[in-house]
Write a protein that holds these residues in place. Structure first.
Motif, short mmCIF file in Angstrom:
data_model
loop_
_atom_site.label_atom_id
_atom_site.label_comp_id
_atom_site.label_asym_id
_atom_site.label_seq_id
_atom_site.Cartn_x
_atom_site.Cartn_y
_atom_site.Cartn_z
N GLY A 25 77.08 -20.26 -84.48
CA GLY A 25 77.54 -21.32 -85.37
C GLY A 25 77.03 -22.70 -85.00
O GLY A 25 77.12 -23.64 -85.80
N GLU A 26 76.48 -22.84 -83.77
CA GLU A 26 75.96 -24.13 -83.32
C GLU A 26 74.50 -24.34 -83.70
O GLU A 26 73.93 -25.40 -83.42
N LEU A 27 73.86 -23.37 -84.31
CA LEU A 27 72.44 -23.46 -84.64
C LEU A 27 72.21 -24.49 -85.74
O LEU A 27 72.89 -24.45 -86.78
N PRO A 28 71.27 -25.42 -85.58
CA PRO A 28 71.00 -26.42 -86.62
C PRO A 28 70.54 -25.75 -87.92
O PRO A 28 69.93 -24.67 -87.90
N LEU A 29 70.79 -26.43 -89.03
CA LEU A 29 70.46 -25.86 -90.35
C LEU A 29 68.97 -25.57 -90.47
O LEU A 29 68.57 -24.56 -91.07
N ALA A 30 68.11 -26.43 -89.94
CA ALA A 30 66.66 -26.21 -90.04
C ALA A 30 66.26 -24.92 -89.33
O ALA A 30 65.44 -24.14 -89.84
N ALA A 31 66.84 -24.68 -88.17
CA ALA A 31 66.53 -23.46 -87.43
C ALA A 31 67.13 -22.24 -88.11
O ALA A 31 66.58 -21.14 -88.03
N GLN A 32 68.25 -22.44 -88.80
CA GLN A 32 68.86 -21.32 -89.52
C GLN A 32 67.92 -20.76 -90.59
O GLN A 32 67.82 -19.54 -90.78
N ALA A 33 67.22 -21.66 -91.28
CA ALA A 33 66.30 -21.23 -92.34
C ALA A 33 65.17 -20.38 -91.76
O ALA A 33 64.78 -19.36 -92.33
N LYS A 34 64.64 -20.78 -90.61
CA LYS A 34 63.54 -20.02 -90.00
C LYS A 34 64.03 -18.70 -89.40
O LYS A 34 63.31 -17.70 -89.42
N LEU A 35 65.25 -18.71 -88.87
CA LEU A 35 65.83 -17.47 -88.36
C LEU A 35 66.03 -16.48 -89.51
O LEU A 35 65.74 -15.28 -89.36
N LEU A 36 66.47 -16.97 -90.65
CA LEU A 36 66.67 -16.11 -91.82
C LEU A 36 65.36 -15.44 -92.22
O LEU A 36 65.33 -14.25 -92.55
N ARG A 37 64.28 -16.18 -92.18
CA ARG A 37 62.98 -15.63 -92.59
C ARG A 37 62.57 -14.48 -91.67
O ARG A 37 62.06 -13.46 -92.14
N VAL A 38 62.81 -14.63 -90.37
CA VAL A 38 62.47 -13.55 -89.43
C VAL A 38 63.33 -12.32 -89.70
O VAL A 38 62.84 -11.19 -89.68
N LEU A 39 64.62 -12.54 -89.99
CA LEU A 39 65.51 -11.41 -90.26
C LEU A 39 65.10 -10.69 -91.54
O LEU A 39 65.24 -9.47 -91.65
N GLN A 40 64.59 -11.44 -92.52
CA GLN A 40 64.22 -10.84 -93.80
C GLN A 40 62.89 -10.09 -93.73
O GLN A 40 62.76 -8.99 -94.27
N SER A 41 61.90 -10.70 -93.05
CA SER A 41 60.55 -10.14 -93.09
C SER A 41 60.13 -9.45 -91.79
O SER A 41 59.17 -8.69 -91.78
#
Length: 520
Positions: A297-313
């Motif tokens: 929950g402490e992860l910045p929003l910008a890093a959240q977007a890039k983490l999501l991309r790795v989880l998706q692809s």
């Protein structure tokens, strides 16, 4: 004709071999029969796990004994018992320390064990564990007891084998042999760090770990600070097909915002000031294994977007790199926040939340686990005994009551630190190095305000000078208990009703009558 005491003790056990009994009940009957055959102050059944003996059942010993883990290298008596094929009785003047000194239940003071008898158990000609008998009377056991214990041990081994086979069959019936092996890993037989407990809430957690551990699903582990979310992540990884690959951990709360991407995805040389060499990120290190993201929950929003991309692809790009690379990682995330509320507040991405919480797993707070506090205390006591070089460390009855009454806002981590401090205080308060170190409630230094049934007595004693009608006293206690429970669950009535063990509608009616209101 006088009945043979050996036959009297063995016949019920023989009958039990053909019955389906819970493992705990089967072992309880075993120890009761042993005490009937050989009267003594305490008996224990311990299972050998590598170089450690784990108590499975005890009678006559303090409750925290079940949480202790006896390393053979630190307990020469237990080592000596395993070294013999048959029973061993130690001389009353034996200098080897007894692991149960001061732990015999119901006896005050620093009473050491004076007569000790034990026998190894062999299952399929392999050492499985030990039966131990202890007495405060130095003349409790004799030659005939050694012979009787040898005969009893043979049937005890059969009881153990029957119990393990029945458990194995039940597990396979639920989800084939692989699930049984997963559960064994979770229960601590093949892991270095163990999830300790016997409460219903703890068993439910183990069952969930066994269920989801063997899958490829991402898991969101939630729970209060100090409940052991990292241990749960380790158990999930150990129970998975990825267990032979690495489990990599990253505490998101400990990372400066400008280093988050580099830690997660790595960087190439010259990507930013100070990037003098290439560096692999945590995703690359965890390739083929699992990645534990603590405090997600402490992860910045910008890093959240890039983490999501790795989880998706399954593809990532190092900071400063031109090409992408593919990774195969299972993500286990943990948080003490309400991420659903964080999503509503706009502080956490909804799409990432749903990617992470494919299987949400709630770790119960220590106050919801009842007497598990004593088992965990026993585990930490044994750790401190070894660290401080003591013969034994015990909790007095008052100290045990204090542990059970406390609300544990810091959960297991708070208990661990508390036991360490209390052992040091007790040692510092001794004029000379004691044979058995006793920790009393004063050494624990817990708040006077208690919870649960103990609080009733506490309140009653405090109000003795100003007595009130019984109904008013009961109403006051119920109002306080319900208010505390509702506040813990943020006024989630269903969750509070489950903890209190009553129907949700009845709880709401009672709260309304008592005037329990949600804070504004």
């Amino acid at each position: 004709m006088t009945a043979n005491p050996l036959l009297t003790a063995l016949i019920p056990l023989v009958a039990d071999l053909s019955r389906e009994l819970p493992q705990t009940e089967r072992y309880r009957r075993l120890l009761q029969a042993l005490r009937q055959l050989l009267p003594c102050d305490a008996v224990a059944l311990l299972r050998l796990e590598g170089e450690v003996l784990v108590p499975l059942a005890v009678e006559g010993l303090s409750a925290d004994t079940l949480g202790r883990r006896f390393k053979l290298s630190e307990h020469p008596r237990l080592q000596a018992l395993l070294a013999q094929r048959g029973p061993t009785r130690f001389a009353t003047d034996c200098e080897m320390p007894d692991p149960y000194d001061g732990l015999v239940d119901g006896h005050r003071g620093h009473l050491p064990v004076h007569d000790c008898l034990g026998c190894p158990l062999y299952v399929q000609d392999q050492p499985w564990g030990l039966l131990t008998l202890d007495s405060l009377d130095p003349a409790s056991f004799g030659r005939v007891d050694l012979d009787n214990l040898q005969a009893f041990a043979s049937l005890a081994a059969a009881t153990v084998m029957a119990s393990e086979r029945i458990n194995s069959l039940q597990q396979r019936a639920e989800d084939e042999h692989q699930l049984a092996e997963v559960y064994k890993q979770v229960a601590g037989q093949q892991r270095t760090r163990e999830l300790i407990g016997q409460s219903a809430a703890h068993k439910a957690l183990l069952a969930e770990i066994a269920l989801v551990g063997n899958s490829e699903l991402n898991v969101l582990i939630s729970g209060e600070t100090g409940v052991g979310k990292e241990l749960v992540a380790e158990a999930l990884h150990a129970a998975s097909p990825r267990s032979m690959r690495p489990l990599i951990s990253l505490n998101c709360a400990a990372l400066p915002d400008n280093l988050v991407e580099s830690e997660l995805f790595g960087h190439v040389r010259g990507a930013f000031t100070g990037a003098h060499n290439e560096r692999r990120g945590k995703f690359e290190l965890a390739d083929g294994g699992s990645l534990f993201l603590d405090e997600i929950g402490e992860l910045p929003l910008a890093a959240q977007a890039k983490l999501l991309r790795v989880l998706q692809s399954g593809q990532l790009q190092r900071v400063g790199a031109d090409r992408e690379q593919r990774v195969n990682v299972r993500v286990l995330a943990a948080t003490n926040r309400d991420l659903a509320e964080e999503v509503r507040a706009g502080r956490f991405r909804a799409d990432l939340y749903h990617r992470l919480s494919v299987y949400p797993l709630k770790v119960p707070a220590l106050r919801e686990r009842g007497r598990d506090a004593l088992l965990l205390a026993g585990f930490f006591l044994e750790q401190n005994r070894a660290r401080l070089g003591l013969r034994n460390v015990r909790l007095t009855g008052a100290a045990q009551s204090s542990l059970l009454a406390y609300d544990w806002p810091g959960n297991v981590r708070e208990l661990e630190h508390l036991i360490g401090r209390a052992a040091l205080k007790a040692l510092a308060g001794s004029s000379e190095r004691p044979r058995i170190l006793s920790i009393d409630s004063a050494h624990l230094d817990l708040p006077v305000v208690l919870s649960g049934p103990v609080q009733v007595a506490h309140v009653a004693a405090a109000d003795a000078a100003n007595p009130v009608p019984l109904r008013d006293a009961v109403d006051a206690y119920q109002k306080q208990l319900i208010s505390q429970c509702l506040n813990r669950h943020h006024f989630a009535w269903a969750a509070a009703a489950r903890e209190l063990g009553i129907d949700r509608a009845n709880l709401m009616r009672l709260a309304k009558r008592l005037g329990v209101c949600k804070p504004v």
